[in-house]
Structures are given as C-alpha cells and as structure tokens.
Design a protein around this motif. Structure first.
Motif, PDB file in Angstrom:
ATOM      1  N   GLN A  98      42.584  43.249 -19.020  1.00 37.26           N
ATOM      2  CA  GLN A  98      41.713  42.183 -19.483  1.00 37.26           C
ATOM      3  C   GLN A  98      40.468  42.742 -20.162  1.00 37.26           C
ATOM      4  OE1 GLN A  98      42.529  39.030 -19.517  1.00 37.26           O
ATOM      5  NE2 GLN A  98      44.494  39.489 -18.515  1.00 37.26           N
ATOM      6  N   SER A  99      39.941  43.836 -19.660  1.00 29.38           N
ATOM      7  CA  SER A  99      38.788  44.474 -20.299  1.00 29.38           C
ATOM      8  C   SER A  99      39.172  45.039 -21.657  1.00 29.38           C
ATOM      9  CB  SER A  99      38.229  45.582 -19.407  1.00 29.38           C
ATOM     10  OG  SER A  99      37.791  45.055 -18.169  1.00 29.38           O
ATOM     11  N   GLN A 100      40.385  45.585 -21.766  1.00 28.38           N
ATOM     12  CA  GLN A 100      40.846  46.112 -23.051  1.00 28.38           C
ATOM     13  C   GLN A 100      40.963  44.983 -24.079  1.00 28.38           C
ATOM     14  OE1 GLN A 100      44.496  47.917 -21.824  1.00 28.38           O
ATOM     15  NE2 GLN A 100      43.521  49.787 -21.031  1.00 28.38           N
ATOM     16  N   VAL A 101      41.505  43.842 -23.656  1.00 29.65           N
ATOM     17  CA  VAL A 101      41.637  42.706 -24.570  1.00 29.65           C
ATOM     18  C   VAL A 101      40.262  42.182 -24.967  1.00 29.65           C
ATOM     19  CG1 VAL A 101      42.439  40.325 -24.760  1.00 29.65           C
ATOM     20  CG2 VAL A 101      43.914  42.054 -23.738  1.00 29.65           C
ATOM     21  N   GLY A 102      39.356  42.073 -23.995  1.00 30.64           N
ATOM     22  CA  GLY A 102      38.023  41.578 -24.302  1.00 30.64           C
ATOM     23  C   GLY A 102      37.260  42.482 -25.260  1.00 30.64           C
ATOM     24  N   LEU A 103      37.335  43.791 -25.047  1.00 38.69           N
ATOM     25  CA  LEU A 103      36.672  44.726 -25.951  1.00 38.69           C
ATOM     26  C   LEU A 103      37.314  44.704 -27.331  1.00 38.69           C
ATOM     27  CD1 LEU A 103      35.927  47.842 -23.733  1.00 38.69           C
ATOM     28  CD2 LEU A 103      34.276  46.338 -24.827  1.00 38.69           C
ATOM     29  N   GLY A 104      38.633  44.550 -27.358  1.00 37.50           N
ATOM     30  CA  GLY A 104      39.299  44.469 -28.657  1.00 37.50           C
ATOM     31  C   GLY A 104      38.832  43.261 -29.459  1.00 37.50           C
ATOM     32  N   GLN A 105      38.716  42.107 -28.800  1.00 40.06           N
ATOM     33  CA  GLN A 105      38.231  40.911 -29.491  1.00 40.06           C
ATOM     34  C   GLN A 105      36.774  41.057 -29.909  1.00 40.06           C
ATOM     35  OE1 GLN A 105      39.115  37.921 -26.553  1.00 40.06           O
ATOM     36  NE2 GLN A 105      41.104  37.437 -27.479  1.00 40.06           N
ATOM     37  N   LEU A 106      35.972  41.743 -29.086  1.00 39.02           N
ATOM     38  CA  LEU A 106      34.564  41.933 -29.417  1.00 39.02           C
ATOM     39  C   LEU A 106      34.403  42.812 -30.648  1.00 39.02           C
ATOM     40  CD1 LEU A 106      31.742  41.170 -28.490  1.00 39.02           C
ATOM     41  CD2 LEU A 106      31.721  43.210 -27.056  1.00 39.02           C
ATOM     42  N   TYR A 107      35.181  43.884 -30.711  1.00 36.49           N
ATOM     43  CA  TYR A 107      35.126  44.755 -31.893  1.00 36.49           C
ATOM     44  C   TYR A 107      35.801  44.105 -33.102  1.00 36.49           C
ATOM     45  CZ  TYR A 107      33.257  48.828 -29.462  1.00 36.49           C
ATOM     46  OH  TYR A 107      32.433  49.691 -28.785  1.00 36.49           O
ATOM     47  N   TYR A 108      36.751  43.207 -32.859  1.00 37.88           N
ATOM     48  CA  TYR A 108      37.420  42.521 -33.959  1.00 37.88           C
ATOM     49  C   TYR A 108      36.471  41.552 -34.672  1.00 37.88           C
ATOM     50  CZ  TYR A 108      40.680  39.294 -36.264  1.00 37.88           C
ATOM     51  OH  TYR A 108      41.325  38.500 -37.186  1.00 37.88           O
ATOM     52  N   GLN A 153      31.058  45.097 -36.068  1.00 35.74           N
ATOM     53  CA  GLN A 153      32.500  44.900 -36.237  1.00 35.74           C
ATOM     54  C   GLN A 153      33.161  46.229 -36.567  1.00 35.74           C
ATOM     55  OE1 GLN A 153      33.811  42.656 -39.726  1.00 35.74           O
ATOM     56  NE2 GLN A 153      35.026  41.356 -38.396  1.00 35.74           N
ATOM     57  N   ASP A 154      34.237  46.540 -35.854  1.00 33.12           N
ATOM     58  CA  ASP A 154      34.938  47.814 -36.044  1.00 33.12           C
ATOM     59  C   ASP A 154      36.422  47.576 -35.750  1.00 33.12           C
ATOM     60  OD1 ASP A 154      35.915  50.385 -36.129  1.00 33.12           O
ATOM     61  OD2 ASP A 154      34.218  51.268 -35.074  1.00 33.12           O
ATOM     62  N   HIS A 155      37.206  47.390 -36.798  1.00 35.54           N
ATOM     63  CA  HIS A 155      38.630  47.107 -36.624  1.00 35.54           C
ATOM     64  C   HIS A 155      39.400  48.316 -36.111  1.00 35.54           C
ATOM     65  CE1 HIS A 155      38.851  43.291 -39.374  1.00 35.54           C
ATOM     66  NE2 HIS A 155      38.102  43.133 -38.302  1.00 35.54           N
ATOM     67  N   GLN A 156      38.912  49.504 -36.345  1.00 37.97           N
ATOM     68  CA  GLN A 156      39.603  50.686 -35.850  1.00 37.97           C
ATOM     69  C   GLN A 156      39.551  50.740 -34.324  1.00 37.97           C
ATOM     70  OE1 GLN A 156      41.405  52.840 -37.738  1.00 37.97           O
ATOM     71  NE2 GLN A 156      42.066  53.713 -35.787  1.00 37.97           N
ATOM     72  N   LYS A 157      38.384  50.505 -33.747  1.00 35.96           N
ATOM     73  CA  LYS A 157      38.281  50.467 -32.288  1.00 35.96           C
ATOM     74  C   LYS A 157      39.027  49.271 -31.723  1.00 35.96           C
ATOM     75  CE  LYS A 157      34.016  53.066 -31.594  1.00 35.96           C
ATOM     76  NZ  LYS A 157      32.658  53.065 -30.977  1.00 35.96           N
ATOM     77  N   ALA A 158      38.991  48.150 -32.445  1.00 35.60           N
ATOM     78  CA  ALA A 158      39.761  46.990 -31.998  1.00 35.60           C
ATOM     79  C   ALA A 158      41.245  47.327 -31.942  1.00 35.60           C
ATOM     80  CB  ALA A 158      39.515  45.808 -32.928  1.00 35.60           C
ATOM     81  N   LEU A 159      41.718  48.062 -32.932  1.00 32.90           N
ATOM     82  CA  LEU A 159      43.128  48.487 -32.948  1.00 32.90           C
ATOM     83  C   LEU A 159      43.456  49.350 -31.732  1.00 32.90           C
ATOM     84  CD1 LEU A 159      45.841  48.654 -34.532  1.00 32.90           C
ATOM     85  CD2 LEU A 159      44.921  50.688 -35.645  1.00 32.90           C
ATOM     86  N   GLU A 160      42.540  50.240 -31.364  1.00 32.60           N
ATOM     87  CA  GLU A 160      42.782  51.120 -30.216  1.00 32.60           C
ATOM     88  C   GLU A 160      42.904  50.318 -28.920  1.00 32.60           C
ATOM     89  OE1 GLU A 160      39.626  53.905 -30.187  1.00 32.60           O
ATOM     90  OE2 GLU A 160      40.128  54.801 -32.128  1.00 32.60           O
ATOM     91  N   TYR A 161      41.981  49.395 -28.699  1.00 35.65           N
ATOM     92  CA  TYR A 161      42.014  48.635 -27.447  1.00 35.65           C
ATOM     93  C   TYR A 161      43.187  47.669 -27.417  1.00 35.65           C
ATOM     94  CZ  TYR A 161      37.473  50.463 -26.047  1.00 35.65           C
ATOM     95  OH  TYR A 161      36.453  51.289 -25.657  1.00 35.65           O
ATOM     96  N   PHE A 162      43.517  47.028 -28.537  1.00 32.38           N
ATOM     97  CA  PHE A 162      44.674  46.134 -28.558  1.00 32.38           C
ATOM     98  C   PHE A 162      45.970  46.911 -28.359  1.00 32.38           C
ATOM     99  CE2 PHE A 162      42.072  43.005 -31.228  1.00 32.38           C
ATOM    100  CZ  PHE A 162      41.851  42.185 -30.135  1.00 32.38           C
ATOM    101  N   THR A 163      46.031  48.116 -28.869  1.00 32.10           N
ATOM    102  CA  THR A 163      47.221  48.946 -28.657  1.00 32.10           C
ATOM    103  C   THR A 163      47.387  49.279 -27.183  1.00 32.10           C
ATOM    104  OG1 THR A 163      46.975  49.889 -30.880  1.00 32.10           O
ATOM    105  CG2 THR A 163      48.367  51.090 -29.325  1.00 32.10           C
ATOM    106  N   GLN A 164      46.277  49.611 -26.498  1.00 31.57           N
ATOM    107  CA  GLN A 164      46.359  49.890 -25.069  1.00 31.57           C
ATOM    108  C   GLN A 164      46.839  48.660 -24.303  1.00 31.57           C
ATOM    109  OE1 GLN A 164      42.578  51.408 -23.715  1.00 31.57           O
ATOM    110  NE2 GLN A 164      42.447  52.951 -25.333  1.00 31.57           N
TER     111      GLN A 164
END
Length: 806
Positions: free
Chosen positions: A327-337, A345-356
C-alpha cells in the motif's frame, strides 16, 4: 393583417404561375400578340378531356415532351389554337412551388458566383505581399527561443540554461525572447529584480506590436511598479490589446474583469467569450490524463491551521515501501505520478514503485503501469502493446483503472482495432465502480453519439459525476453544454464558471507553486510579485496570498505602509468577492479599523454576517457577537451576542477560550445593569464627583495599597523570646553552671533551644538565661566536634571535659 397576408399570398401565386407559363410557352410572336396556350408539337395530339383522369393527362405530358424532342416545332399560331382546359392547368400548378424554389436557389448561386468573381478581381488587383526571407541569425534566434521555452515548460530541466538561450536570442533582437527576459526581471524568476528595465523593454516592444509586452505594461499600470503610477484605465487598454493578440493571461484578465465588473460594466457574455478561448486551449493540450495538478496553498489558512510536515510523511512511507509494504508503494507511486507540495512530479520514480507493487500482484500497480506506458513522458517512452498488457491484467482483477484504460484503447484504436462496443462495455464497468476516467469517457460517447445513440441527459449525468473528482475535460464539456444549451437550458453564468475552472488549470498555474516555493525560502518580494500577477488574471488563492503578505508587512517593494494597506484592501476585496470566507472576515476587519479605507461599521457587520451564514466562519460569528454586544453598526443586543458567541464555540473548538472570556464579561455587564436598576443605583451616579477629583481618589487608593504592602512585609518577631542583654554587660553576665560540677555549652540567642535542648534544660530554675552579643554569635556556636571558647570556670574544672551526667 389577415387580409394583407391573403393578398400577399395571392400575388405570390400569380407571379409563380406567370413565370412558369413563360418558361413553358416558348417565344411569343410579335404580330399576333401574346398567347398562353401550350403546344404539343404535333397536329394529332389529343387534348385532355374533362372526364379523363389526371394520370392520363400526366402521361400525355410525358408523351408530348418526348415528341417535341423529335418533331420540329410547330408555329405559334397552331399552339395558340389548341384548346386548353382546367384539368391541364390544375395539374401543372402542382409543380409551381418546386419551380419557384429551384429558381430562387439558382439566383442565389449566381449571386454567390458573382460575388466570388468580384472578390477574386479585387485580390488580383492588390499588390502581392512579399514574404521576407529570414536571415541565418533570425533562424538561429528562433531556434534558441523555441528550445528555451520547451525547457521552461518542462518541470525537471535546468532553467538557467533556458534563460541563457533567451539572452542569446534577445541579442539577435528576437522580440518574444526580449519580452520573456523582461518578465523574468519583473517577477524575479531566476533573475534579479529590475523593474525599470522591464518597463523600458515593454514600452519598446509595444511599438512592435508584441502582445506579451502589452500584457506586461498592463500589469505594471495595475500594480504600480516600474515607475508607473496605478492607472486602471491604462491597464485595461493594454490588457484589451494583448487579448486581441491572443495572449492567454490577458484573455483571462479580461474575462475576470467582465465577470466581476472591475473597471468595466459586468457582462457575462463578454466574459464567456474570453474564458471559452482559454479553456479551449487547455482542453486541447489534455490527451489522456486529468491535466496538471494545481496545489492552491492559502498562506492564511496554513498560518492558522499548520498541517503536518509532508516531507516527514513521505520519508515514513518510503521506509515502509522499502520494507515491502504494498500500500505504501502504491501511495508513493501515485504521489510521484501526480506531484505534490512536498515532492515534484517524477514518472521514473512512479514507475519504480508501481513496478514493485505489480510484482506483488497489486491490481492498482498494473493499472498505473498501463497509464504510464499509454501516456508516455520525458522519462518513459509510450508503448501501446505494453500498456495493453498491463491494462488487461488489471482488468482481469476487476480494477476500474485498467478497465477504463482498455476502453480508451479500443475507442481510439491505440494498438488494437477500434471497437466502440467493447469500449462502451469497459467504460460502463469502470464508471459503475466510480472511476473518473470511465465516467468522463462514457459521457463523451453519449454526448457525441459515438457507438451509442446520442443522449444529452446521460452525458450530463456522467459529466457531473466526473466533475466531483475534478476532471478538467468534464468541466469543459459541461461548459460547452451550458454555453450552447445542449440538453439543458442555456446558462451563461454556469458556462463561465466551468470555463474559468478549466482556464485556471493551464500550465501557467505552476506559477502558484513557484511563488509558494519562494515564500518558503524567504524570498517574499519574489513571491509577492508572482502572486500579484496571478491575482490580476483572477486566481482567488493568489489574491488572498498577496493581501496576506502585504498585511503582515513582509513586502518591501513599495516601502510605504499606507500603500501596502490600500493594495491589501483591494486584494482582500477581490478574494472575498469570489467567496473566500476568511477574506470576507479580513475585509470586515479593514472596514472596522479603517485600514486602507474609511471606517464603516455597517459594511463590516454585513461582511461578518455573510461569512458566518454562508461559510459558518467562527471568527466572523465571534466578531458579529462583539458588535452586537457593543452596538457597533447595529442595534445593541446582548441576547443575540451570547447566541453568536455560543455558535462560534460550537463551530470551532479553538474559539472556546475566547468565547468563555467574552461570556464572563457579558455576565458582568449584565450584573452591573441589574445593579443600576436596584436601590443601590446611586453608586453609579457619583461619576461626576469622582471624575472631578480623580487625582485625590487615586492618591488615596495608592497610599492605602502602599500601607498594606508595608504591613505585610514587616519583619517577623517571636513573642515568647526573652529580651537579650546589652552587649556591654556580656562580661558581667553570670555563668550558668551545670549541677555536679558540669559545665553547659554556651549557645547564642534563640538557637540555644534548638541546637542544645539538653543544655537549656540543665539551667537551674530561676537562673538567668545565657546571652551573647550579636557579634559573638559566630564564635558562640561551633561546628560539631570543634571546641568552643567559654567564660572562666572554677579551678580544677576543664572546660573541654564533660562530666558523666552530661
């Protein structure tokens, strides 16, 4: 009127019949006169008899027309001699309206062709405009300008490099590059302040017809900087010229002024024209996402209600995400998205957290991976096949984001064949689960009739649902429906409100975050200039923040407190006009105290009442209660004041302490009033005597207070202690001897009873108490175990030796 219409119809029918007759009868001979008979072309043609049917007559007409095409035309005399009956006339009158319409249409086409020919003739006579070829320097300057603007538009680029390119382009006299540099030194954005240089540049570029320069001069005249006195008429002129030049900020400024009647008459239609142009630009830039996220941080609210530190929250979630919390990975991914106040905004970090999260089997992780690959960005290349794969996995798990993504791909034909039926199915599933993209796309399909029957009511329903999540395109579509009355009654105010919301979501809204960042880094003047620019174009949060900075005396642009208060007053007024309750309360304070305007208790009370009734503002309720208590601007009413105090305490728990104090004061005043109505009311009629001799009463009261203080601070004396012997009689004082030849130690003063109770008890009854002088007290009491000097003892008795009885 009816008779006139009847005669007109008869005249039109007569004219139509006349024209039709002339078309059918052919040329009229000059010798024998006009004839209205119709020739058949042959001498054997049988005329239609009254008893024959109309079908036979029509068939004869067709036969006659075919015969005329084969046989030479007969003489007009024979045509005129042929009989003509009423049946033939009735049949031919059926085609008269069609002939009239055909003739009118032909005349219209001829007039249009004639007009086009005249326009072409005029264009041919006009001298051809020679297009000047650009020099290599101009081409290079244009290239540098475009690269610099691209870098400024992207969030994660080096802005200093962009301004270096702008300076090089300006050196080649690139007009728009010069305008951008002038804006930079005016706002202090990546460059130092230089108001005078900005004003000179704008005035020079205005002569070249640059819209950005007109916008800049309008802002200078409105803000009163750069050596320009405040002049709203001049500002209005330059804003109008800039808007005509398609400057976006100027169009928003004019739309805002027409909407609220700022230096112009209120005109909803004119505001609609301006905001619709800007909203169309914003909507055209949005492809799949919801558009840029605008963080509207109000400095006044942040000061009164400081929130938690977002950076610390992000660090905490990152710690949990690194430990494998999905849930933390999804939340951080949405925050960076999307980006936020604490992080960019950082889509690269969002990609990393969504991949995890996706590796752990999370459906939301799969869905947002599909969105990242479908939309593409600076860091991620768009890939429809990869997006379809992730959307399919998320959709199989029932995730609405994945279902909406698949529906969009089938609707647009992105990597898959177009299929409106499948798109409608996926959008319906996503919309039923409350996902905003599914609601929006389903509304679009019903609005345009793409794959389904057009239904404005259903489109309106889904657009309204999408606006609850703040989707930009949903606001835009509702604006279009209200502007043109599609499915609903036309409403100009509603359309303007929707288009204004869309316009304020453009990429220029990033200036609000730049200003907030400057404020956090203590660059107050830079923050104020950017807030004031956004305030000019109608952002309510910018208006309240600019007023807040001026109100706290943190702005050093003007160095005049009176001017600061006047500007703050107008900014609070504009923010209050847009419904911000805290601004209404602050504006009421300005009217109450006379800051930047004349004191006006009635207007202040009206503003407090508006904020309390519409927004349930506790501060407004408290202020209104105080004005009722004092009778300022309204009738004195303590019962209503108490009610408002109680409402303020119920609305906001922070108001309980001041409300308690105010209620205590109100009770005291009520008691005083009750005393005035009692037999003891004569006390309150001594005011004149007290006022005439107030100094005497004051001196008396102070004297009494001083006497009481001196009495309370007097030294404490024990009453049971015997008086000490004079110092001169120490040598003559008798020595107390203990019985049985023992000697009692000498103890000074009252400490003898405490330090040596046994020795005091050993003194014979009736003997005088031992005494020492004050100067000898230091030597009279010795530390434990040390020898003490005493007076003379009898011979044979050692003073340092104690007997058995001691």
């Amino acid at each position: 009127m009816i008779k006139a219409d009847t005669w007109m119809c008869l005249l039109v029918l007569l004219l139509v019949w006349r024209l039709r007759a002339e078309e059918l009868q052919g040329p009229t001979p000059d010798v024998t006169g006009s004839s209205t008979g119709l020739g058949t072309g042959t001498g054997t043609a049988t005329p239609t008899l009254p008893g024959e049917s109309s079908t036979q007559a029509e068939a004869d007409e067709v036969t006659t027309a075919e015969t005329e095409s084969r046989v030479p035309a007969e003489s007009n005399e024979r045509k005129a001699a042929k009989p003509k009956d009423s049946t033939e006339f009735a049949t031919r009158t059926k085609v008269m309206p069609a002939a009239l319409l055909e003739r009118l249409y032909t005349d219209t086409l001829m007039r249009q062709q004639k007009l086009k020919a005249e326009i072409a003739k005029i264009e041919a006579q006009r001298q051809p405009t020679e297009v000047a070829e650009q020099t290599p320097e101009q081409i290079e300057a244009q290239t540098m300008y475009e690269n610099a603007m691209d870098m400024l538009a992207k969030p994660r680029t080096d802005k200093r490099v962009a301004f270096t390119l702008l300076k090089k382009a300006a050196a080649f006299n690139h007009l728009k590059a010069r305008a951008e540099l002038a804006w930079a030194v005016l706002l202090g954005h990546w460059m130092d302040f230089d108001f005078n240089h900005a004003a000179d540049e704008f005035e020079s570029l205005v002569n070249e017809g640059v819209p950005e320069a007109h916008m800049g001069l309008g802002f200078l005249y409105s803000a009163g900087v750069g050596g320009k006195n405040v002049s709203q008429p001049l500002a209005l002129i330059h804003y109008t010229l800039a808007a005509l030049g398609d400057n976006t900020l100027a169009q928003m400024a004019m739309g805002y002024r027409y909407l609220y009647g700022i230096n112009v008459p209120i005109s909803c239609e004119k505001a609609l024209i301006q905001y619709k142009r800007v909203a169309k630009k914003v909507a055209s830039k949005i492809t799949f996402a919801n558009g840029p996220i605008v963080h509207r941080v109000r400095l006044l609210d942040e000061l009164e209600n400081p929130g938690s530190h977002e950076t610390e929250i992000v660090d905490y979630y990152q710690l949990l995400a690194d430990k494998g919390d999905v849930q933390s990975q999804v939340g951080l991914g949405q925050l960076y998205y999307q980006g936020g106040k604490a992080i960019q905004q950082d889509h690269q970090k969002a990609l990393e957290y969504f991949t995890q999260a996706a590796n752990a089997g999370n459906a939301i992780g799969f869905a947002f991976l599909g969105k990242l690959y479908l939309e593409g960005s600076e860091q991620i290349k768009a890939d429809n096949d990869t997006a379809f794969k992730y959307f399919s996995k998320a959709s199989e798990m029932g995730d609405p984001v994945g279902q909406s993504g698949l529906g969009l791909m089938y609707l647009k034909g992105l990597g898959v064949p177009k299929d409106s039926i499948k798109a409608l199915s996926y959008f319906t599933q996503a919309a039923d689960q409350g996902w905003v993209d599914g609601q929006l796309q389903l509304g679009n399909m019903y609005f345009t009739g793409n794959g389904v029957k057009a239904d404005y009511k259903l489109a309106l329903k889904y657009f309204n649902l999408a606006t609850q999540s703040g989707h930009v395109l949903a606001y835009y579509n509702l604006g279009v429906m209200n502007a043109y009355g599609m499915g609903i009654l036309r409403s100009c105010p509603a359309a303007v409100e929707f288009f204004k919301t869309v316009s304020e979501r453009g990429r220029w809204s990033s200036r609000l975050m730049h200003a907030y960042s400057d404020y956090k880094t203590n660059r107050i003047d830079e923050a104020y200039m950017q807030y004031s620019l956004m305030a000019e174009v109608g952002y309510e949060v910018a208006q309240s923040n600019a007023a807040f900075l001026l109100d706290r005396e943190e702005v050093h642009v003007f160095n005049d407190r009176h001017e600061d208060l006047i500007r703050a007053f107008y900014y609070w007024k504009r923010a209050a006009g847009q419904g911000y309750s805290a601004a209404q309360v602050k504006l009421g304070d300005y009217y109450y105290y006379g800051w930047g305007t004349a004191t006006d208790f009635e207007t202040a009370a009206a503003l407090y009442r508006k904020a309390s009734e519409q927004q349930y503002n506790a501060q407004a309720m408290f202020n209104l209660g105080y004005m009722h208590e004092q009778g300022l601007g309204m009738k004195k009413d303590w019962h209503l004041a108490k009610r408002l105090y109680d409402l303020a305490a119920e609305t906001n728990s922070d108001a309980k302490v001041p409300v308690a104090l105010a209620l205590f004061k109100l009770q005291m005043l009520a008691k005083i009033e009750s005393i005035k109505e009692s037999p003891y009311r004569f006390i309150f009629y001594m005011d004149e005597n007290i006022a005439a001799n107030w100094d005497l009463y004051m001196i008396t009261v102070l004297t009494l207070l001083l006497g009481i203080i001196m009495y309370m601070r007097r030294p404490f004396q024990q009453q049971d202690q015997p008086a000490a012997a004079p110092a001169d009689d120490i040598a003559a004082a008798p020595v107390n001897l203990a019985p049985v030849g023992a000697e009692a130690p000498v103890v000074a003063g009252a400490e003898a009873a405490v330090r040596a109770p046994s020795a005091a008890a050993a003194v014979p009854q009736g003997a005088p108490a031992p005494s020492t002088s004050a100067g000898d007290s230091a030597t009279a009491v010795a530390p434990e175990g040390a020898s003490s000097s005493t007076t003379a003892a009898p011979d044979g008795v050692n003073a340092n030796t104690l007997g058995p009885t001691d």
